[in-house]
Design a protein around this motif. Sequence first.
Motif, PDB file in Angstrom:
ATOM      1  N   ARG A   1       9.311  10.782   3.763  1.00  0.00           N
ATOM      2  CA  ARG A   1       9.843  12.117   3.446  1.00  0.00           C
ATOM      3  C   ARG A   1      11.262  12.017   2.880  1.00  0.00           C
ATOM      4  O   ARG A   1      11.599  12.702   1.913  1.00  0.00           O
ATOM      5  CB  ARG A   1       9.831  12.996   4.684  1.00  0.00           C
ATOM      6  CG  ARG A   1       8.474  13.497   5.048  1.00  0.00           C
ATOM      7  CD  ARG A   1       8.542  14.527   6.181  1.00  0.00           C
ATOM      8  NE  ARG A   1       7.211  14.822   6.617  1.00  0.00           N
ATOM      9  CZ  ARG A   1       6.634  14.316   7.709  1.00  0.00           C
ATOM     10  NH1 ARG A   1       7.283  13.489   8.493  1.00  0.00           N
ATOM     11  NH2 ARG A   1       5.399  14.639   8.027  1.00  0.00           N
ATOM     12  N   ALA A   2      12.081  11.175   3.483  1.00  0.00           N
ATOM     13  CA  ALA A   2      13.458  11.006   3.008  1.00  0.00           C
ATOM     14  C   ALA A   2      13.486  10.422   1.603  1.00  0.00           C
ATOM     15  O   ALA A   2      14.254  10.883   0.747  1.00  0.00           O
ATOM     16  CB  ALA A   2      14.244  10.119   3.971  1.00  0.00           C
ATOM     17  N   GLN A   3      12.646   9.422   1.351  1.00  0.00           N
ATOM     18  CA  GLN A   3      12.594   8.805   0.031  1.00  0.00           C
ATOM     19  C   GLN A   3      12.110   9.799  -1.020  1.00  0.00           C
ATOM     20  O   GLN A   3      12.638   9.845  -2.121  1.00  0.00           O
ATOM     21  CB  GLN A   3      11.684   7.579   0.033  1.00  0.00           C
ATOM     22  CG  GLN A   3      12.221   6.416   0.829  1.00  0.00           C
ATOM     23  CD  GLN A   3      13.510   5.888   0.251  1.00  0.00           C
ATOM     24  OE1 GLN A   3      13.602   5.609  -0.935  1.00  0.00           O
ATOM     25  NE2 GLN A   3      14.518   5.767   1.086  1.00  0.00           N
ATOM     26  N   GLN A   4      11.096  10.574  -0.685  1.00  0.00           N
ATOM     27  CA  GLN A   4      10.580  11.554  -1.636  1.00  0.00           C
ATOM     28  C   GLN A   4      11.598  12.659  -1.873  1.00  0.00           C
ATOM     29  O   GLN A   4      11.721  13.159  -2.984  1.00  0.00           O
ATOM     30  CB  GLN A   4       9.257  12.121  -1.134  1.00  0.00           C
ATOM     31  CG  GLN A   4       8.138  11.103  -1.200  1.00  0.00           C
ATOM     32  CD  GLN A   4       6.833  11.581  -0.606  1.00  0.00           C
ATOM     33  OE1 GLN A   4       6.807  12.437   0.281  1.00  0.00           O
ATOM     34  NE2 GLN A   4       5.727  11.022  -1.076  1.00  0.00           N
TER      35      GLN A   4
ATOM     36  N   GLY B   1       4.675   5.782  -4.192  1.00  0.00           N
ATOM     37  CA  GLY B   1       5.603   5.545  -5.287  1.00  0.00           C
ATOM     38  C   GLY B   1       7.051   5.436  -4.855  1.00  0.00           C
ATOM     39  O   GLY B   1       7.946   5.902  -5.560  1.00  0.00           O
ATOM     40  N   ILE B   2       7.269   4.845  -3.689  1.00  0.00           N
ATOM     41  CA  ILE B   2       8.644   4.700  -3.200  1.00  0.00           C
ATOM     42  C   ILE B   2       9.055   3.235  -3.192  1.00  0.00           C
ATOM     43  O   ILE B   2       8.210   2.345  -3.152  1.00  0.00           O
ATOM     44  CB  ILE B   2       8.823   5.296  -1.788  1.00  0.00           C
ATOM     45  CG1 ILE B   2       7.914   4.609  -0.778  1.00  0.00           C
ATOM     46  CG2 ILE B   2       8.569   6.791  -1.811  1.00  0.00           C
ATOM     47  CD1 ILE B   2       8.152   5.027   0.640  1.00  0.00           C
ATOM     48  N   LYS B   3      10.347   3.022  -3.214  1.00  0.00           N
ATOM     49  CA  LYS B   3      10.901   1.669  -3.192  1.00  0.00           C
ATOM     50  C   LYS B   3      11.203   1.281  -1.752  1.00  0.00           C
ATOM     51  O   LYS B   3      11.757   2.080  -0.995  1.00  0.00           O
ATOM     52  CB  LYS B   3      12.182   1.628  -4.022  1.00  0.00           C
ATOM     53  CG  LYS B   3      12.802   0.262  -4.083  1.00  0.00           C
ATOM     54  CD  LYS B   3      14.067   0.277  -4.914  1.00  0.00           C
ATOM     55  CE  LYS B   3      14.596  -1.134  -4.990  1.00  0.00           C
ATOM     56  NZ  LYS B   3      15.974  -1.244  -4.646  1.00  0.00           N
ATOM     57  N   ILE B   4      10.830   0.067  -1.407  1.00  0.00           N
ATOM     58  CA  ILE B   4      11.130  -0.462  -0.077  1.00  0.00           C
ATOM     59  C   ILE B   4      11.963  -1.715  -0.279  1.00  0.00           C
ATOM     60  O   ILE B   4      11.527  -2.655  -0.944  1.00  0.00           O
ATOM     61  CB  ILE B   4       9.845  -0.787   0.711  1.00  0.00           C
ATOM     62  CG1 ILE B   4       8.992   0.475   0.859  1.00  0.00           C
ATOM     63  CG2 ILE B   4      10.186  -1.382   2.066  1.00  0.00           C
ATOM     64  CD1 ILE B   4       7.619   0.235   1.422  1.00  0.00           C
ATOM     65  N   ASP B   5      13.166  -1.712   0.280  1.00  0.00           N
ATOM     66  CA  ASP B   5      14.050  -2.860   0.141  1.00  0.00           C
ATOM     67  C   ASP B   5      13.499  -4.056   0.899  1.00  0.00           C
ATOM     68  O   ASP B   5      12.549  -3.942   1.669  1.00  0.00           O
ATOM     69  CB  ASP B   5      15.447  -2.517   0.677  1.00  0.00           C
ATOM     70  CG  ASP B   5      16.132  -1.472  -0.181  1.00  0.00           C
ATOM     71  OD1 ASP B   5      15.925  -1.478  -1.406  1.00  0.00           O
ATOM     72  OD2 ASP B   5      16.877  -0.656   0.387  1.00  0.00           O
TER      73      ASP B   5
ATOM     74  N   ALA C   1       0.829  -1.209   0.000  1.00  0.00           N
ATOM     75  CA  ALA C   1       0.000   0.000   0.000  1.00  0.00           C
ATOM     76  C   ALA C   1       0.863   1.258   0.000  1.00  0.00           C
ATOM     77  O   ALA C   1       0.559   2.225  -0.708  1.00  0.00           O
ATOM     78  CB  ALA C   1      -0.934  -0.011   1.213  1.00  0.00           C
ATOM     79  N   ILE C   2       1.944   1.245   0.746  1.00  0.00           N
ATOM     80  CA  ILE C   2       2.841   2.407   0.791  1.00  0.00           C
ATOM     81  C   ILE C   2       3.534   2.597  -0.554  1.00  0.00           C
ATOM     82  O   ILE C   2       3.636   3.717  -1.053  1.00  0.00           O
ATOM     83  CB  ILE C   2       3.852   2.271   1.945  1.00  0.00           C
ATOM     84  CG1 ILE C   2       3.120   2.478   3.280  1.00  0.00           C
ATOM     85  CG2 ILE C   2       5.007   3.258   1.791  1.00  0.00           C
ATOM     86  CD1 ILE C   2       3.932   2.174   4.500  1.00  0.00           C
TER      87      ILE C   2
END
Length: 90
Positions: free
Chosen positions: A82-85, A57-61, A51-52
């Motif tokens: 916030r950091a990813q964006q 639209g961020i990548k999660i390892d 969902a995140i």
Amino acid sequence: MDTLEQHLKTLIVDALKLEDLSPDDIDAAEPLFGDTGLGLDSIDALELGVAIRKTFGIKIDTVTEDVRHHFASIDNLAAFIRAQQGNAQE
């Protein structure tokens, strides 16, 4: 209350179908997983991760200690997003 934190609370309630909770019931600093706090489990973590990714639209390892830290609370998740964006805008 910060808009991102409120959005994350709503996302958790909706994505995980937590019908007995409202977003206002979730404390941004409380643990999301384990025996304390919200009490989510590993299946919830997978669903929340999807969902995140879709929403922001961020990548999660894959699961690492860093990812566990990011998913520890709403506050941590908001800081991670916030950091990813911010990294994506550079």
